[in-house]
Design a protein around this motif. Structure first.
Motif, PDB file in Angstrom:
ATOM      1  N   ALA A   3      -3.776 -10.446  -1.274  1.00  0.00           N
ATOM      2  CA  ALA A   3      -4.111  -9.757  -2.514  1.00  0.00           C
ATOM      3  C   ALA A   3      -4.085 -10.784  -3.644  1.00  0.00           C
ATOM      4  O   ALA A   3      -3.532 -11.877  -3.495  1.00  0.00           O
ATOM      5  CB  ALA A   3      -3.123  -8.626  -2.791  1.00  0.00           C
ATOM      6  N   TYR A   4      -4.698 -10.433  -4.766  1.00  0.00           N
ATOM      7  CA  TYR A   4      -4.739 -11.322  -5.925  1.00  0.00           C
ATOM      8  C   TYR A   4      -4.177 -10.619  -7.161  1.00  0.00           C
ATOM      9  O   TYR A   4      -4.529  -9.474  -7.454  1.00  0.00           O
ATOM     10  CB  TYR A   4      -6.170 -11.757  -6.249  1.00  0.00           C
ATOM     11  CG  TYR A   4      -6.515 -13.155  -5.773  1.00  0.00           C
ATOM     12  CD1 TYR A   4      -6.083 -14.278  -6.467  1.00  0.00           C
ATOM     13  CD2 TYR A   4      -7.287 -13.344  -4.640  1.00  0.00           C
ATOM     14  CE1 TYR A   4      -6.411 -15.558  -6.038  1.00  0.00           C
ATOM     15  CE2 TYR A   4      -7.623 -14.618  -4.206  1.00  0.00           C
ATOM     16  CZ  TYR A   4      -7.179 -15.718  -4.908  1.00  0.00           C
ATOM     17  OH  TYR A   4      -7.503 -16.991  -4.484  1.00  0.00           O
ATOM     18  N   ALA A   5      -3.307 -11.343  -7.865  1.00  0.00           N
ATOM     19  CA  ALA A   5      -2.829 -10.916  -9.177  1.00  0.00           C
ATOM     20  C   ALA A   5      -3.193 -12.000 -10.186  1.00  0.00           C
ATOM     21  O   ALA A   5      -3.625 -13.096  -9.802  1.00  0.00           O
ATOM     22  CB  ALA A   5      -1.324 -10.687  -9.154  1.00  0.00           C
ATOM     23  N   TYR A   6      -3.022 -11.707 -11.479  1.00  0.00           N
ATOM     24  CA  TYR A   6      -3.401 -12.709 -12.477  1.00  0.00           C
ATOM     25  C   TYR A   6      -2.483 -12.668 -13.682  1.00  0.00           C
ATOM     26  O   TYR A   6      -1.780 -11.686 -13.929  1.00  0.00           O
ATOM     27  CB  TYR A   6      -4.863 -12.535 -12.900  1.00  0.00           C
ATOM     28  CG  TYR A   6      -5.123 -11.411 -13.890  1.00  0.00           C
ATOM     29  CD1 TYR A   6      -5.367 -11.678 -15.243  1.00  0.00           C
ATOM     30  CD2 TYR A   6      -5.150 -10.076 -13.484  1.00  0.00           C
ATOM     31  CE1 TYR A   6      -5.629 -10.661 -16.143  1.00  0.00           C
ATOM     32  CE2 TYR A   6      -5.413  -9.051 -14.371  1.00  0.00           C
ATOM     33  CZ  TYR A   6      -5.654  -9.352 -15.714  1.00  0.00           C
ATOM     34  OH  TYR A   6      -5.901  -8.342 -16.604  1.00  0.00           O
ATOM     35  N   MET A   7      -2.507 -13.773 -14.419  1.00  0.00           N
ATOM     36  CA  MET A   7      -1.789 -13.913 -15.685  1.00  0.00           C
ATOM     37  C   MET A   7      -2.791 -14.337 -16.754  1.00  0.00           C
ATOM     38  O   MET A   7      -3.876 -14.836 -16.437  1.00  0.00           O
ATOM     39  CB  MET A   7      -0.676 -14.956 -15.555  1.00  0.00           C
ATOM     40  CG  MET A   7       0.321 -14.701 -14.436  1.00  0.00           C
ATOM     41  SD  MET A   7       1.465 -13.368 -14.782  1.00  0.00           S
ATOM     42  CE  MET A   7       2.495 -14.126 -16.052  1.00  0.00           C
ATOM     43  N   MET A   8      -2.409 -14.178 -18.031  1.00  0.00           N
ATOM     44  CA  MET A   8      -3.307 -14.502 -19.141  1.00  0.00           C
ATOM     45  C   MET A   8      -2.601 -15.395 -20.156  1.00  0.00           C
ATOM     46  O   MET A   8      -1.388 -15.288 -20.358  1.00  0.00           O
ATOM     47  CB  MET A   8      -3.775 -13.225 -19.850  1.00  0.00           C
ATOM     48  CG  MET A   8      -4.483 -12.221 -18.964  1.00  0.00           C
ATOM     49  SD  MET A   8      -4.738 -10.620 -19.795  1.00  0.00           S
ATOM     50  CE  MET A   8      -5.864 -11.085 -21.118  1.00  0.00           C
ATOM     51  N   SER A   9      -3.389 -16.260 -20.786  1.00  0.00           N
ATOM     52  CA  SER A   9      -2.866 -17.093 -21.865  1.00  0.00           C
ATOM     53  C   SER A   9      -3.937 -17.287 -22.922  1.00  0.00           C
ATOM     54  O   SER A   9      -5.101 -17.522 -22.605  1.00  0.00           O
ATOM     55  CB  SER A   9      -2.422 -18.461 -21.341  1.00  0.00           C
ATOM     56  OG  SER A   9      -2.037 -19.301 -22.412  1.00  0.00           O
ATOM     57  N   LYS A  10      -3.525 -17.214 -24.194  1.00  0.00           N
ATOM     58  CA  LYS A  10      -4.412 -17.538 -25.308  1.00  0.00           C
ATOM     59  C   LYS A  10      -4.051 -18.889 -25.913  1.00  0.00           C
ATOM     60  O   LYS A  10      -4.624 -19.295 -26.923  1.00  0.00           O
ATOM     61  CB  LYS A  10      -4.344 -16.444 -26.372  1.00  0.00           C
ATOM     62  CG  LYS A  10      -4.897 -15.106 -25.909  1.00  0.00           C
ATOM     63  CD  LYS A  10      -4.898 -14.078 -27.027  1.00  0.00           C
ATOM     64  CE  LYS A  10      -5.490 -12.751 -26.551  1.00  0.00           C
ATOM     65  NZ  LYS A  10      -5.496 -11.729 -27.637  1.00  0.00           N
ATOM     66  N   THR A  11      -3.108 -19.585 -25.255  1.00  0.00           N
ATOM     67  CA  THR A  11      -2.610 -20.864 -25.776  1.00  0.00           C
ATOM     68  C   THR A  11      -3.284 -22.050 -25.110  1.00  0.00           C
ATOM     69  O   THR A  11      -3.801 -22.949 -25.774  1.00  0.00           O
ATOM     70  CB  THR A  11      -1.093 -20.956 -25.571  1.00  0.00           C
ATOM     71  OG1 THR A  11      -0.474 -19.821 -26.176  1.00  0.00           O
ATOM     72  CG2 THR A  11      -0.547 -22.234 -26.196  1.00  0.00           C
ATOM     73  N   GLY A  12      -3.277 -22.096 -23.771  1.00  0.00           N
ATOM     74  CA  GLY A  12      -3.843 -23.239 -23.069  1.00  0.00           C
ATOM     75  C   GLY A  12      -3.800 -23.059 -21.574  1.00  0.00           C
ATOM     76  O   GLY A  12      -3.210 -22.089 -21.058  1.00  0.00           O
TER      77      GLY A  12
END
Length: 501
Positions: free
Chosen positions: A249-258
């Motif tokens: 399965a795939y999960a994800y994370m997010m960043s607006k910094t870099g």
């Protein structure tokens, strides 16, 4: 109600359910893997209007032996082909001996999990995992002047095993681990991500890492591989796998910094998981392609297949919410149906196909965890009610090779010493070409093609032998005929698809 009557009613009910399930299965659309062969760990890119799919060549021999590295090319994401290997100097299917006297062992070189290929300074940069016969491994950097190669190692002349005289020439890996995948930000800085949530900056020449390794904290813990990063509308998306096999399965994370974070987990962070109803088991190691000039993102991933290293590539869309979060994917086996087929050649549909034999039906059974998206700690603690037993029935009838599906194939019986496959066009037609998509094509095939107008008098069609592996095998200028007969002389006795033009 007496026991005999009750027993008969139960048997009738079970028969009805069985027929209903079979009818439902028969009415389901045929699976449409992207590639007509066993391929895993796909990364797809577009260069100058051509799509290139780099992946692991599965050959149904577990992870101890793989097929040679190739790249499939397509103009439309529908019709795919390849010719030759990506680089020379390694015999991928030759057993090598290593170890001290008295304890010698044998093993194979293996090519796994190529990351996204990136073009820079008129060179194409490939990061791929290479495992040596003695199980030493790493992600290596290679470059080529064309997307099809030939690629050359950048940090030495080659990869060697148990050859002391070549140690000074031995290529150094970028990272001594698997699944390296690069990302280049808008400022030109390059990064690399690899398994177990590791990441680092790359040097200016992209040959080594620069600075410290970074461990990316994620919402879900436990073993993880197949990572990649992409950017959309100022947001960096870090994808990482969970579990494996049919429970990939795939999960994800997010960043607006870099690219290296800090990352945050959206509330719905699980984007790809098995869907038993749709027939998708273990959507695993893959990558994202943005269609050039659009906001359309496609996720190419491996699917469980028949288990082991019989995986195939499927594709589904990524859909984004207004805040940039990603909607849980609607996985299915039918692919992206609206992609136009640019092959305008006239396809001749056979009236009948026969073969020397067909392998017996195979039942593939496994267990899928239905609540993997609710588990934070990995590996999870399963309970019996969360596990579903599933099965697939694989048949290998001759008709599978003309059904238009990359997910079904004809295979001769194991005891068949002279496998052949015959096509009846129904009437005499002029045939311009014949395309043969062999099973395990990267291992190579030799074959003979014959034609006949009446099914009795046969004439051999000129099929010059080639030492270069490719798929499909194409036979041109066949001329007038009603019947075509393929005799497989060497290689896996099976066909994903046969196309007559």
């Amino acid at each position: 109600m007496n026991n005999s009557l009750l027993k008969n009613l139960v048997l009738l009910w079970l028969l009805f359910v069985g027929l209903a399930v079979k009818a439902q299965q028969n009415n389901q659309p045929l699976p449409q893997p992207v590639i007509p062969d066993y391929v895993a760990d796909p990364s797809v890119v577009n260069f100058n209007g051509t799509y290139y799919l780099y992946g692991t060549a599965d050959i149904d021999r577990d992870l101890k032996e793989m097929g040679p590295p190739v790249v499939w090319a397509s103009k439309d994401l529908v019709n795919w082909s390849y010719k030759g290997t990506l680089f020379q100097g390694i015999d991928w299917n030759k057993p090598y001996t290593y170890g001290p006297e008295g304890k010698k062992k044998t093993g194979y070189f293996r090519y796994w999990a190529p990351g996204v290929v990136i073009k820079k300074d008129n060179l194409y940069h490939l990061y791929a995992t290479i495992v040596k016969p003695d199980a030493r491994l790493g992600t290596y950097h290679l470059t080529a002047k064309r997307p099809e190669g030939p690629f050359k190692f950048s940090n030495g002349s080659g990869v060697f095993s148990n050859q002391p005289e070549k140690e000074s020439e031995e290529t150094k890996p970028v990272v001594a681990d698997i699944d390296g995948d690069p990302f280049v930000d808008e400022d030109g800085q390059a990064y690399i991500f690899w398994r177990r949530r590791k990441a680092a900056k790359l040097s200016k020449d992209w040959k080594t890492i620069e600075g410290l390794e970074v461990s990316i904290p994620t919402k879900r813990s436990g073993y993880s591989e197949g990572p990649f990063l992409f950017k959309r509308n100022g947001i960096y998306y870090y994808f990482y796998t969970l579990s494996g096999g049919a429970n990939y399965a795939y999960a994800y994370m997010m960043s607006k910094t870099g690219p290296l974070g800090p990352f945050v987990a959206p509330e719905q962070d699980m984007v790809f998981k098995s869907d038993v109803a749709k027939g998708v088991w273990g959507p695993g190691h893959g990558n994202v392609l943005r269609i050039p000039g659009s906001d359309n993102y496609l996720f190419f991933y491996l699917e469980y297949g028949q288990g082991g290293t019989t995986r195939q590539v499927f594709v589904n869309r990524l859909q984004f919410n207004a805040d940039g979060t990603i909607q849980p994917a609607q996985v299915n086996t039918t692919g992206i149906a609206e992609i136009p087929n640019l092959n305008k050649n006239t396809l001749i549909h056979p009236v009948k196909v026969t073969a020397s034999s067909a392998r017996r039906d195979t039942v593939i059974k496994t267990t899928i965890n239905t609540v993997i998206d609710k588990l934070i700690a990995m590996p999870p603690k399963f309970v019996e009610t969360e596990l579903v037993s599933v099965q697939r029935i694989m048949d290998f009838k001759p008709e599978n090779a003309i059904d238009g599906s990359n997910g079904t194939f004809w295979m001769s019986d194991n005891a068949d010493k002279e496998p052949w496959y015959q096509i009846d066009l129904g009437t005499i037609r002029r045939v311009n070409s014949l395309e043969l998509f062999f099973v395990k094509s990267t291992l190579g095939h030799s074959f003979k093609i014959e034609k006949s107008e009446d099914g009795h008098a046969w004439k051999t069609v000129n099929t010059p032998a080639s030492q270069v592996i490719h798929s499909p095998e194409v036979v041109n200028k066949i001329g007038k005929t009603r019947f075509l007969k393929l005799t497989i002389l060497s290689g896996a006795p099976g066909l994903w698809e046969v196309k007559v033009y």
